[in-house]
Structures are given as C-alpha cells and as structure tokens.
Enzyme design. Structure first.
Site, PDB file in Angstrom:
ATOM      1  CB  SER A   1     -25.761  56.472 -40.869  1.00  0.00           C
ATOM      2  OG  SER A   1     -26.781  57.455 -40.886  1.00  0.00           O
TER       3      SER A   1
ATOM      4  CB  CYS B   1     -28.202  55.323 -46.188  1.00  0.00           C
ATOM      5  SG  CYS B   1     -26.838  56.467 -45.886  1.00  0.00           S
ATOM      6  CG  ASN B   2     -30.483  60.023 -49.944  1.00  0.00           C
ATOM      7  OD1 ASN B   2     -30.946  60.205 -51.053  1.00  0.00           O
ATOM      8  ND2 ASN B   2     -31.253  59.902 -48.878  1.00  0.00           N
ATOM      9  CB  THR B   3     -24.285  59.091 -47.387  1.00  0.00           C
ATOM     10  OG1 THR B   3     -25.052  60.183 -46.865  1.00  0.00           O
ATOM     11  CG2 THR B   3     -22.835  59.475 -47.467  1.00  0.00           C
TER      12      THR B   3
ATOM     13  CB  THR C   1     -33.188  58.167 -45.270  1.00  0.00           C
ATOM     14  OG1 THR C   1     -31.958  57.846 -44.604  1.00  0.00           O
ATOM     15  CG2 THR C   1     -33.159  57.618 -46.679  1.00  0.00           C
TER      16      THR C   1
ATOM     17  CD  GLU D   1     -29.344  59.047 -35.704  1.00  0.00           C
ATOM     18  OE1 GLU D   1     -29.309  58.355 -34.674  1.00  0.00           O
ATOM     19  OE2 GLU D   1     -29.682  58.585 -36.818  1.00  0.00           O
TER      20      GLU D   1
ATOM     21  CE1 TYR E   1     -22.485  54.776 -41.375  1.00  0.00           C
ATOM     22  CE2 TYR E   1     -23.546  54.239 -43.464  1.00  0.00           C
ATOM     23  CZ  TYR E   1     -23.064  53.847 -42.233  1.00  0.00           C
ATOM     24  OH  TYR E   1     -23.145  52.527 -41.874  1.00  0.00           O
ATOM     25  N   GLY E   2     -22.418  61.188 -43.319  1.00  0.00           N
ATOM     26  CA  GLY E   2     -22.403  62.292 -44.277  1.00  0.00           C
ATOM     27  C   GLY E   2     -21.066  62.922 -44.596  1.00  0.00           C
TER      28      GLY E   2
HETATM   29  N1  DGL Z   1     -29.559  59.053 -43.619  1.00  0.00           N
HETATM   30  C1  DGL Z   1     -28.374  58.990 -44.377  1.00  0.00           C
HETATM   31  C2  DGL Z   1     -28.506  59.566 -45.754  1.00  0.00           C
HETATM   32  O1  DGL Z   1     -29.566  59.435 -46.310  1.00  0.00           O
HETATM   33  C3  DGL Z   1     -27.082  59.279 -43.665  1.00  0.00           C
HETATM   34  C4  DGL Z   1     -26.986  60.524 -42.885  1.00  0.00           C
HETATM   35  C5  DGL Z   1     -25.681  60.577 -42.105  1.00  0.00           C
HETATM   36  O2  DGL Z   1     -25.412  59.620 -41.379  1.00  0.00           O
HETATM   37  O3  DGL Z   1     -24.947  61.555 -42.241  1.00  0.00           O
HETATM   38  O4  DGL Z   1     -27.584  60.092 -46.328  1.00  0.00           O
END
Ligand code: DGL
Length: 284
Positions: A17, A79-81, A191, A158, A48-49
C-alpha cells in the site's frame, strides 16, 4: 490468461500500500542481489488495513496488471493485508509464480516460539481474517495465537515518525494487552511494522522475539525461482539499473523514504495512474 515466456533476466514485481513493502524489498535485495525489482507503492490509497476484501482484491488486480506490463517473472505481495485478502484468488488468475508474506511469517514464528504462545500484530484486515492463526495451526495445532490490530502504526510509519515519543505512546497503548498474555514471540504481521521494531522491542522487552516475515519470504522466493529455473545470473548491474519504483502519488516523498530505508540513492519513483489498469487490461 497470459502466455508469456519467463526468463531469468526479467524483474521481480513487488507491491504494498505504500512504503511498508520496502522492508521486504530490502531483504530480497540482500539475499538475492542479482535480481532486478519493480516495486509499486500504492501511496494514493494507503492505508489498506481497514478496507474490505473486495476493495483490496480490486486494488491488487490493478497493480498486478500494471506489474505484468513491466514483464515481471514473479510477484511478491509485500503486504500482509493483500496477502490475506487477494493471494489465493490471484494465484488462480495468473501464469507467473506469486507469493505473499503471511505463510513465511507463520513458519518463522512456529520455529521461534518455545512456550507455544505467539502474538500477531497487523492491520484490522489481517487480524480479522485470522489468517496467521490458520497457517500457524496448520503447522502446529496446540499453539495459542493472540492477535491485535494496530491501525495507527501505518500512518505513523508513512509519516516517518519511526522514533518519536508519540509513536512510543501509541505502541505501548496497543501492546499492553499482549504483554499480559505471556507470549515469547511476536509476528510483525504488517510490512510497515519492522520499521518500528526498535520501539516495539523496547515496549515488549527482551523476553519476546520479534518475527519479521521478510527474511523467510526472501528465502521462499529464492527457492521458488530456483525450482522454476529462473534465478537471475550474476551480473554487474548498478542499483539504478536493477531497481525501479512506481507509486500512485507523491513520488518525491516516497523517494526520500526509500533512500533512508534501503540505504541507497534510488533513482526516483514514477507516478502512474493505477486506476487505468485491470478493467482496461484484465480481459484482453
Ligand atoms: N503494509 C501493509 C500490510 O502489510 C498494509 C498496511 C496498510 O496499508 O494498512 O498489511
């Protein structure tokens, strides 16, 4: 479906993201220094969360479509999401190898815990999906998993507030609950979070091992490329030639961040209109 000839000199595509996936890019650059990388940070639509599965799936498809126009040989969802919400669907839709960060993170945590109590911190999407729990229990069913969403961590990262009193206070507020659970391992399941690892480590104390899924993700990527026989050969390319960065907004801010996280002078990020992808290209 695409029919492309994959060759070892093509780049790896990665996305997140925003700047979070740079923690994964850094590890891939370290473990696989011959690989070229095309990184996309969705800086216009971060975070994205808290977004729905449908939205994350649509964003991910657009980005993958964009990465495919750059002729990538494999994709890492850094990205985990997006790994939680989109990996399985997209795997079935494309012909090139694709991996996420959740499975590698779960594996490392299971190998790390001694008391079988693991904490997971991540976005609301990742934690509510319970995907870490699922992967951990596939590996070892008697492990207790405690999840905690920490939605304010991403905007702090960020914003570049990596070592700040406000950040420390926020980290404490979210993690107190986990400190009471006697966990000995904590997965940084977003991440962005490894960029706060000093503060997180300080708050959790020495008895808790922090797991950054990036290491195992890079190991998994290397294995995958080897298996497919598309590992890049040794070369004399400069960082400028090897690494390309794209964003959906604010390229200068991204470049500054990337320079400091990756400790290299990246050649700059190019802004693209990500909304132009997917609908336009997916059905071709
Ligand atoms: N870095 C991303 C993750 O690993 C997204 C974080 C976000 O945008 O909320 O989930």
């Amino acid at each position: 479906m695409d029919n492309i000839n994959i060759s070892s000199d093509m780049p790896i595509g990665m996305f997140d993201s925003g700047v979070g996936g740079l923690s994964v890019a850094k590890e891939i650059m370290r473990q696989l220094p011959n690989e070229k990388i095309v990184y996309f940070g969705d800086t216009a639509r971060v975070p994205y969360g808290g977004k729905s599965k449908d939205t994350i799936l649509r964003y991910s498809r657009q980005i993958i479509r964009f990465l495919q126009t750059k002729n990538v040989k494999a994709i890492v969802i850094a990205c985990n999401t997006a790994s939680a919400f989109a990996l399985e669907e997209i795997k079935a839709e494309i012909d090139i190898p694709i991996i996420g960060v959740v499975k590698p993170g779960a594996k490392t945590a299971v190998e790390t815990t001694k008391n079988n109590k693991i904490g997971v911190i991540g976005t609301e999407g990742t934690i509510n999906s319970a995907i870490y729990e699922e992967f951990i229990h596939k590996l070892k069913s008697d492990i207790k998993v405690y999840g905690k969403a920490c939605p304010l961590f991403v905007p702090l990262v960020e914003e570049g507030w990596l070592d700040d009193d406000v950040t420390k206070e926020v980290v404490k507020r979210y993690l107190t609950e986990l400190m009471d659970k006697d966990i000995d391992t904590l997965i940084m399941g977003c991440t962005h979070y490894p960029m706060l690892k000093d503060v997180i480590g300080e708050v959790m104390g020495e008895g808790v091992k922090l797991v950054n899924p990036a290491y195992e993700t890079a190991v998994g990527l290397a294995e995958l490329l080897k298996k497919k026989n598309i590992l890049a050969d040794a070369n004399n390319m400069t960082n400028e030639e090897k690494y390309d960065f794209y964003v959906s907004d604010a390229p200068d801010k991204f470049k500054k961040f990337a320079d400091s996280i990756l400790s290299l002078n990246v050649k700059g990020a190019e802004k693209i209109d990500i909304e132009d992808y997917y609908e336009r290209f997916w059905t071709e």
